[in-house]
Design an enzyme around this catalytic site. Sequence first.
Site, PDB file in Angstrom:
ATOM      1  N   ASP A 119      -5.927  -4.586  -4.384  1.00  0.00           N
ATOM      2  CA  ASP A 119      -4.656  -4.705  -3.649  1.00  0.00           C
ATOM      3  C   ASP A 119      -4.872  -5.288  -2.251  1.00  0.00           C
ATOM      4  O   ASP A 119      -4.145  -6.189  -1.820  1.00  0.00           O
ATOM      5  CB  ASP A 119      -3.956  -3.340  -3.538  1.00  0.00           C
ATOM      6  CG  ASP A 119      -3.442  -2.839  -4.874  1.00  0.00           C
ATOM      7  OD1 ASP A 119      -3.649  -3.539  -5.881  1.00  0.00           O
ATOM      8  OD2 ASP A 119      -2.843  -1.749  -4.910  1.00  0.00           O
ATOM      9  N   LYS A 173       2.081  -7.240  -3.679  1.00  0.00           N
ATOM     10  CA  LYS A 173       1.493  -7.917  -4.848  1.00  0.00           C
ATOM     11  C   LYS A 173       2.090  -7.390  -6.151  1.00  0.00           C
ATOM     12  O   LYS A 173       2.687  -6.302  -6.183  1.00  0.00           O
ATOM     13  CB  LYS A 173      -0.030  -7.706  -4.877  1.00  0.00           C
ATOM     14  CG  LYS A 173      -0.447  -6.210  -4.914  1.00  0.00           C
ATOM     15  CD  LYS A 173      -0.671  -5.668  -6.296  1.00  0.00           C
ATOM     16  CE  LYS A 173      -0.148  -4.367  -6.627  1.00  0.00           C
ATOM     17  NZ  LYS A 173      -0.337  -3.106  -6.431  1.00  0.00           N
TER      18      LYS A 173
HETATM   19  N1  ATP Z   1       5.412   0.590   5.929  1.00  0.00           N
HETATM   20  C1  ATP Z   1       4.697   1.714   5.855  1.00  0.00           C
HETATM   21  N2  ATP Z   1       4.748   2.631   6.844  1.00  0.00           N
HETATM   22  C2  ATP Z   1       4.030   3.764   6.764  1.00  0.00           C
HETATM   23  N3  ATP Z   1       3.219   4.108   5.736  1.00  0.00           N
HETATM   24  C3  ATP Z   1       3.132   3.254   4.740  1.00  0.00           C
HETATM   25  C4  ATP Z   1       3.855   2.019   4.726  1.00  0.00           C
HETATM   26  N4  ATP Z   1       3.580   1.389   3.587  1.00  0.00           N
HETATM   27  C5  ATP Z   1       2.720   2.189   2.899  1.00  0.00           C
HETATM   28  N5  ATP Z   1       2.449   3.301   3.579  1.00  0.00           N
HETATM   29  C6  ATP Z   1       1.549   4.397   3.151  1.00  0.00           C
HETATM   30  O1  ATP Z   1       1.132   4.102   1.825  1.00  0.00           O
HETATM   31  C7  ATP Z   1       1.598   5.110   0.908  1.00  0.00           C
HETATM   32  C8  ATP Z   1       2.021   4.472  -0.406  1.00  0.00           C
HETATM   33  O2  ATP Z   1       0.871   3.995  -1.023  1.00  0.00           O
HETATM   34  P1  ATP Z   1       0.636   4.051  -2.584  1.00  0.00           P
HETATM   35  O3  ATP Z   1      -0.671   3.443  -2.803  1.00  0.00           O
HETATM   36  O4  ATP Z   1       0.873   5.416  -3.124  1.00  0.00           O
HETATM   37  O5  ATP Z   1       1.799   3.114  -3.183  1.00  0.00           O
HETATM   38  P2  ATP Z   1       1.877   1.508  -3.215  1.00  0.00           P
HETATM   39  O6  ATP Z   1       0.734   0.955  -2.442  1.00  0.00           O
HETATM   40  O7  ATP Z   1       3.235   1.117  -2.800  1.00  0.00           O
HETATM   41  O8  ATP Z   1       1.707   1.201  -4.773  1.00  0.00           O
HETATM   42  P3  ATP Z   1       0.386   0.648  -5.558  1.00  0.00           P
HETATM   43  O9  ATP Z   1      -0.792   1.255  -4.888  1.00  0.00           O
HETATM   44  O10 ATP Z   1       0.585   1.175  -6.952  1.00  0.00           O
HETATM   45  O11 ATP Z   1       0.496  -0.819  -5.489  1.00  0.00           O
HETATM   46  C9  ATP Z   1       2.754   5.770   1.618  1.00  0.00           C
HETATM   47  O12 ATP Z   1       2.912   7.092   1.155  1.00  0.00           O
HETATM   48  C10 ATP Z   1       2.308   5.723   3.080  1.00  0.00           C
HETATM   49  O13 ATP Z   1       1.403   6.750   3.362  1.00  0.00           O
HETATM   50  C1  MEV Z   2      -3.932   1.596  -9.974  1.00  0.00           C
HETATM   51  C2  MEV Z   2      -4.744   0.529  -9.244  1.00  0.00           C
HETATM   52  O1  MEV Z   2      -5.576  -0.115 -10.212  1.00  0.00           O
HETATM   53  C3  MEV Z   2      -3.839  -0.576  -8.695  1.00  0.00           C
HETATM   54  C4  MEV Z   2      -2.770  -0.091  -7.765  1.00  0.00           C
HETATM   55  O2  MEV Z   2      -2.007  -1.211  -7.339  1.00  0.00           O
HETATM   56  C5  MEV Z   2      -5.570   1.172  -8.171  1.00  0.00           C
HETATM   57  C6  MEV Z   2      -6.649   0.272  -7.611  1.00  0.00           C
HETATM   58  O3  MEV Z   2      -7.071  -0.684  -8.282  1.00  0.00           O
HETATM   59  O4  MEV Z   2      -7.097   0.555  -6.498  1.00  0.00           O
HETATM   60 MG    MG Z   3      -1.291   1.435  -2.878  1.00  0.00          MG
END
Ligand code: ATP
Ligand code: MEV
Ligand code: MG
Length: 388
Positions: free
Chosen positions: A208, A10
């Site tokens: 999310d 997203k």
């Molecule tokens: N394809 C995957 N395989 C294994 N673990 C995953 C995978 N995708 C996400 N993760 C887990 O999610 C963590 C990343 O999540 P994080 O919430 O920090 O970042 P994001 O979801 O990419 O960004 P945001 O939450 O800002 O949208 C990774 O460190 C891992 O633990």
């Molecule tokens: C930073 C945040 O607002 C969005 C992460 O994609 C965390 C959340 O809403 O859970």
């Molecule tokens: Mg995340």
Amino acid sequence: MEIRARAPGKIILAGEHAVVHGSSAVAAAIDLYTQSSLHLPPSGEDGAGVVEVDLTDSCLAFSWPCSRLLEALGETCRKAELQAPRPCSPEELAAIAKLVELHEIPEAKIWLSAGLSAFLYLYTSILGCRPGKVVVSSGLPMGAGLGSSAAFSVSLSGALLTAAGVVCAEGVVGGTEWQLLGKDHLELVNTWAFQGEKIIHGKPSGIDNAVSTFGSMIKFKKGELTNLKSGNPVKMLITDTRVGRNTKALVAGVSERASRHPDAMASVFHAVNTISEELSSIVELAATDEISMTSKEEKLAELMEMNQGLLQCMGVSHSSIETVLRSTLKYNLVSKLTGAGGGGCVLTLIPTLLSKLVLEKVTTELESHGFRCFKVEVGGQGLQTHRG
Ligand SMILES: Nc1ncnc2c1ncn2[C@@H]1O[C@H](COP(=O)(O)OP(=O)(O)OP(=O)(O)O)[C@@H](O)[C@H]1O
Ligand SMILES: C[C@@](O)(CCO)CC(=O)[O-]
Ligand SMILES: [Mg+2]
């Protein structure tokens, strides 16, 4: 039996972080997915075999003997209440963390342990300790603000709940092998995925996993979701700064700032709420053709610029993000971070009338800083499944 589920990442157009504190936010699904493929052997003896997860993007695979899971998790491994997931208790989480620690995860990939804990929680709560193998692969950059954690939890929950027979597909996605679930089944997947997100994020708002499950463009406030009819979807360039960050730490940092400066931060969150509300009205108005595309884009750009300023107030910008902002501003383009910030991805609004040449120039400049640029389709389908 093989069951596949894929869930999109997203972008957040407005309202990240403030949404954790009760403000509105606007998000949309993008056409990059995480896919979970679940293989289940025919049921055998209780405690025999292994539970295996293959994280193909990280080139790592992990497995646990079912007997070991039964011994460590006991209660959890007896299938939980599938229609109403309960949160993972601190004791359960500690037992799961010990199971994850049985594997030596390379230091450089230690952030995977949160994802593995979410995996073990979802697998054992939904399927109990029966043997099986899940292969996960993703087109999303991990930990970069595009909702990789939510797409991981949603695709896993979708595949596991389908295997458990509590959700099933109702329709097809035209021209593809993928199928769609009905609203009630999506609600259930979303509730489970939220529990997974809690293990990875600590205190997620739920935006999310909601947008990954339901797709489309949504406004989200305090757990309530409104679908936005967006007409002509906006075009966004995404720049991945490749600066690694962790949503859990960034969300905790904003909460700490809010407890140090409650009044000032309440005003910031209130301002973000107003921006998200205004942005969602413009998106919906544009769908009725009551404002021109140019006017819509100008308004969106201004709101995104204001939101970025407030994200800086929250302390979640980063020098790499500021470099993207400065580079795009030279071409009169507006950008804002998306997701948790601290590095990760930045959105740049691409006006309909922007020439190809300018887009090429700005992309070349961003790439010269070592960033990676790509375009995405915004507002598509959420979770999809396939039974092989
Ligand atoms: N394809 C995957 N395989 C294994 N673990 C995953 C995978 N995708 C996400 N993760 C887990 O999610 C963590 C990343 O999540 P994080 O919430 O920090 O970042 P994001 O979801 O990419 O960004 P945001 O939450 O800002 O949208 C990774 O460190 C891992 O633990
Ligand atoms: C930073 C945040 O607002 C969005 C992460 O994609 C965390 C959340 O809403 O859970
Ligand atoms: Mg995340």
